[in-house]
Design a protein around this motif. Structure first.
Motif, PDB file in Angstrom:
ATOM      1  N   ALA A 306      41.944  60.588  34.450  1.00 36.06           N
ATOM      2  CA  ALA A 306      42.981  59.600  34.782  1.00 36.06           C
ATOM      3  C   ALA A 306      42.699  58.277  34.068  1.00 36.06           C
ATOM      4  CB  ALA A 306      43.086  59.388  36.292  1.00 36.06           C
ATOM      5  N   ALA A 307      42.377  58.394  32.803  1.00 37.09           N
ATOM      6  CA  ALA A 307      42.093  57.254  31.915  1.00 37.09           C
ATOM      7  C   ALA A 307      40.713  56.685  32.184  1.00 37.09           C
ATOM      8  CB  ALA A 307      43.173  56.199  31.977  1.00 37.09           C
ATOM      9  N   GLY A 308      40.619  55.562  32.888  1.00 30.98           N
ATOM     10  CA  GLY A 308      39.423  54.743  32.888  1.00 30.98           C
ATOM     11  C   GLY A 308      38.157  55.380  33.392  1.00 30.98           C
ATOM     12  N   ILE A 309      37.150  55.436  32.526  1.00 35.47           N
ATOM     13  CA  ILE A 309      35.790  55.797  32.908  1.00 35.47           C
ATOM     14  C   ILE A 309      34.914  54.552  32.852  1.00 35.47           C
ATOM     15  CG2 ILE A 309      33.726  57.076  32.199  1.00 35.47           C
ATOM     16  CD1 ILE A 309      35.620  59.260  31.156  1.00 35.47           C
ATOM     17  N   CYS A 310      35.042  53.821  31.754  1.00 36.52           N
ATOM     18  CA  CYS A 310      34.272  52.586  31.638  1.00 36.52           C
ATOM     19  C   CYS A 310      35.030  51.581  30.781  1.00 36.52           C
ATOM     20  CB  CYS A 310      32.885  52.852  31.057  1.00 36.52           C
ATOM     21  SG  CYS A 310      32.885  53.774  29.524  1.00 36.52           S
ATOM     22  N   ALA A 311      34.629  50.330  30.881  1.00 37.69           N
ATOM     23  CA  ALA A 311      35.283  49.261  30.134  1.00 37.69           C
ATOM     24  C   ALA A 311      34.326  48.086  30.014  1.00 37.69           C
ATOM     25  CB  ALA A 311      36.570  48.819  30.838  1.00 37.69           C
ATOM     26  N   VAL A 323      31.682  50.825  24.790  1.00 36.86           N
ATOM     27  CA  VAL A 323      32.864  50.987  25.636  1.00 36.86           C
ATOM     28  C   VAL A 323      32.576  50.515  27.059  1.00 36.86           C
ATOM     29  CG1 VAL A 323      33.930  52.799  24.272  1.00 36.86           C
ATOM     30  CG2 VAL A 323      32.263  53.437  26.028  1.00 36.86           C
ATOM     31  N   GLY A 324      31.432  49.861  27.239  1.00 37.93           N
ATOM     32  CA  GLY A 324      31.173  49.162  28.489  1.00 37.93           C
ATOM     33  C   GLY A 324      30.457  49.973  29.545  1.00 37.93           C
ATOM     34  N   GLU A 325      30.585  49.480  30.775  1.00 39.17           N
ATOM     35  CA  GLU A 325      29.943  50.091  31.937  1.00 39.17           C
ATOM     36  C   GLU A 325      30.972  50.809  32.785  1.00 39.17           C
ATOM     37  OE1 GLU A 325      27.278  47.422  34.031  1.00 39.17           O
ATOM     38  OE2 GLU A 325      27.145  46.146  32.265  1.00 39.17           O
ATOM     39  N   ALA A 326      30.497  51.623  33.711  1.00 37.63           N
ATOM     40  CA  ALA A 326      31.372  52.422  34.560  1.00 37.63           C
ATOM     41  C   ALA A 326      32.376  51.552  35.311  1.00 37.63           C
ATOM     42  CB  ALA A 326      30.551  53.238  35.543  1.00 37.63           C
TER      43      ALA A 326
END
Length: 502
Positions: A306-311, A323-326
């Motif tokens: 559903a899209a977002g895992i991390c940013a 791609v950042g953290e969870a």
């Protein structure tokens, strides 16, 4: 909340006069009026035979009526199947056959492509407080079980096209979509009064989850049926505060703005800018931040999550290209025993868990078992590593997925269509990185003496593949590098034909 339509009901109760959406034709609708639009869409779906456990295919470009029918399906415990209207007829037919819907909705008023499909299907024009669409009832659909729990009940089917070349639909539950919306709203710091410019299609998980985030935050969005750089330029001067986009949208804006004597954005309204769907080039990132005067945030996700895992949540000037953290609720694991892993460098397959992870693939238990572990973790097929600050870096892919302009392109699907041509013996499709994107390259072995040309194959694909799936180049050859078994050695394709590719 157990169902996604409750997000709209809550917004309508809290802010009935608050602006919800602006269509590409500048039609505006408040949250109270949008709730009424959803109710009209629900009633029309019932008239066309939709009931609990059914599927509703929505052939779309972004619009108020599309959002209304998506939430209307939730009212009926039916799953929405979001489909890009620019698909070819054969592609759409495959999805309709596989998803087994009881009805198909066409967003005819905003999309010439949807209107053409509606005419071909013999769909019936319908109007309501949502606007104007066309609906087609399909006989013989078999309903799926219905669950009271939002963690079990499927809200959405999104097709990933599958690495087998056959349709493969991720089943995302109401709980998945609500959790993903919360995570998206959280990482963007969404608040009352925010205006999001949404040209990302609602047939893509990135765009649809953004609609959930907007509903949760009770903000507003400009729903753009097609990306128009002039409209984005104007909207940034008027009211846009949040801009989620893919690199190509940002690049078009930079060029357009400079052509109009605006070397950088200086209106001061914009407070969050993100880029997703493609690797982030450090030079391009600096260029974007100089233009916006804002940090360009990055992220990572899949349809199945559903899209977002991390940013990222970086400060201005941070050179970080991770791609950042969870994100909220997500967990990330690195499987160092997976194929392609390099344990000495900490690189392994990315496995993710959390409330955003799909229920499985629609009517496909084998693919589900291969993708979800017994613990419920999603095998992404991507390789990654953590840095010393706990940020995730994408190292490559264990599968051959090409990400072009933010859309997933599976080589086997393109290869399958190429080999439908009578003069093509075998085909191989690979991706090649270009500035801020990936391009699709195809290589075909032609029937000897056929005289097959690149232009002829491009014409052949035009009616059979969505534009973003079509190869930038097609190399027609007498032979392709292959193993003794006859399997194409894809790793050698670009090298072998470098002189012809340029």
């Amino acid at each position: 909340m157990q169902r996604v339509h409750e997000l709209v009901a809550q917004a309508a109760q809290d802010k009935p006069e608050g602006l919800a959406f602006i269509n590409g034709d500048d039609r505006r609708i408040s949250w109270g009026a949008f709730q009424s639009a959803v109710e009209d869409a629900r009633d029309d779906l019932v008239r066309f035979g939709v009931g609990p456990g059914d599927r509703v295919v929505i052939v779309l470009e972004n619009a108020i009526e599309v959002a209304a029918f998506y939430f209307a399906a939730s009212h009926l415990d039916a799953a929405a199947v979001m489909v890009n209207a620019r698909m070819s007829r054969p592609e759409l037919d495959r999805i309709v056959a596989h998803s087994d819907p009881s009805a198909v909705m066409f967003a005819t008023d905003v999309s010439a492509s949807a209107a053409a499909h509606a005419e071909a299907f013999g769909a019936t024009p319908c109007t309501g407080r949502y606007g104007a669409v066309a609906l087609w009832a399909r006989e013989g659909s078999v309903a799926e079980p219905v669950f009271e729990s939002g963690e079990e009940q499927v809200a959405l089917l999104l097709y990933t096209s599958g690495t087998t070349g056959h349709p493969k639909a991720a089943m995302l539950t109401h709980a998945n979509m609500i959790a993903a919306g919360r995570a998206s709203a959280d990482v963007r710091g969404m608040r009352e009064g925010d205006m999001t410019f949404l040209a990302l299609p609602m047939s893509h998980i990135f765009g649809l989850v953004t609609v959930h985030a907007i509903s949760l935050a009770q903000g507003s969005a400009r729903l753009e049926s097609v990306f128009d750089v002039a409209r984005l330029y104007t909207a940034l001067q008027e009211d846009v505060t949040l801009l989620p986009a893919v690199p190509q949208m940002h690049a078009h804006l930079f060029h357009y703005a400079r052509a109009h004597d605006m070397p950088r954005y200086d209106r001061g309204l914009l407070r969050y800018v993100s880029s997703g769907g493609a690797p982030l080039d450090p030079v391009w990132k600096r260029e974007a931040e100089e233009f916006y005067g804002q940090t360009l945030q990055n992220g990572y996700g899949l349809t199945e999550s559903a899209a977002g895992i991390c940013a990222t949540r970086n400060a201005m000037g941070d050179p970080d290209t991770s791609v950042g953290e969870a994100m909220l609720g997500a967990t990330i694991h690195i499987d160092l025993d997976a194929p392609g892993a390099t344990p000495a460098e900490g690189i392994g397959e990315i496995l993710v868990g959390g409330p955003q992870i799909m229920k499985g693939y629609f009517r496909d238990p084998e693919q589900t078992a291969a993708t979800l572990t017994e613990e419920g973790l999603l095998r992404t097929g991507d390789l990654g590593r953590f840095d010393d600050q706990g940020r995730l870096h994408i190292a490559g892919r264990t599968k051959e997925l090409i990400i072009r302009s933010g859309f997933n392109v599976y080589p086997v699907e393109v290869e399958a269509v190429l080999t439908e041509h009578p003069d093509v013996i075998i085909a191989g499709v690979v991706g090649r990185p270009v500035e801020g994107n990936e391009e699709v390259l195809a290589f075909v072995k032609a029937v000897p003496g056929s005289g097959l040309t690149e232009d002829a194959l491009k014409d052949f694909l035009r009616a059979r593949l969505t534009p973003y799936k079509r190869p930038e180049r097609i190399i027609v050859a007498d032979d392709l590098p292959a193993a003794p078994t006859g399997k194409i050695l894809k790793a050698k394709l670009i090298e072998t034909f470098q002189d012809r590719l340029g």
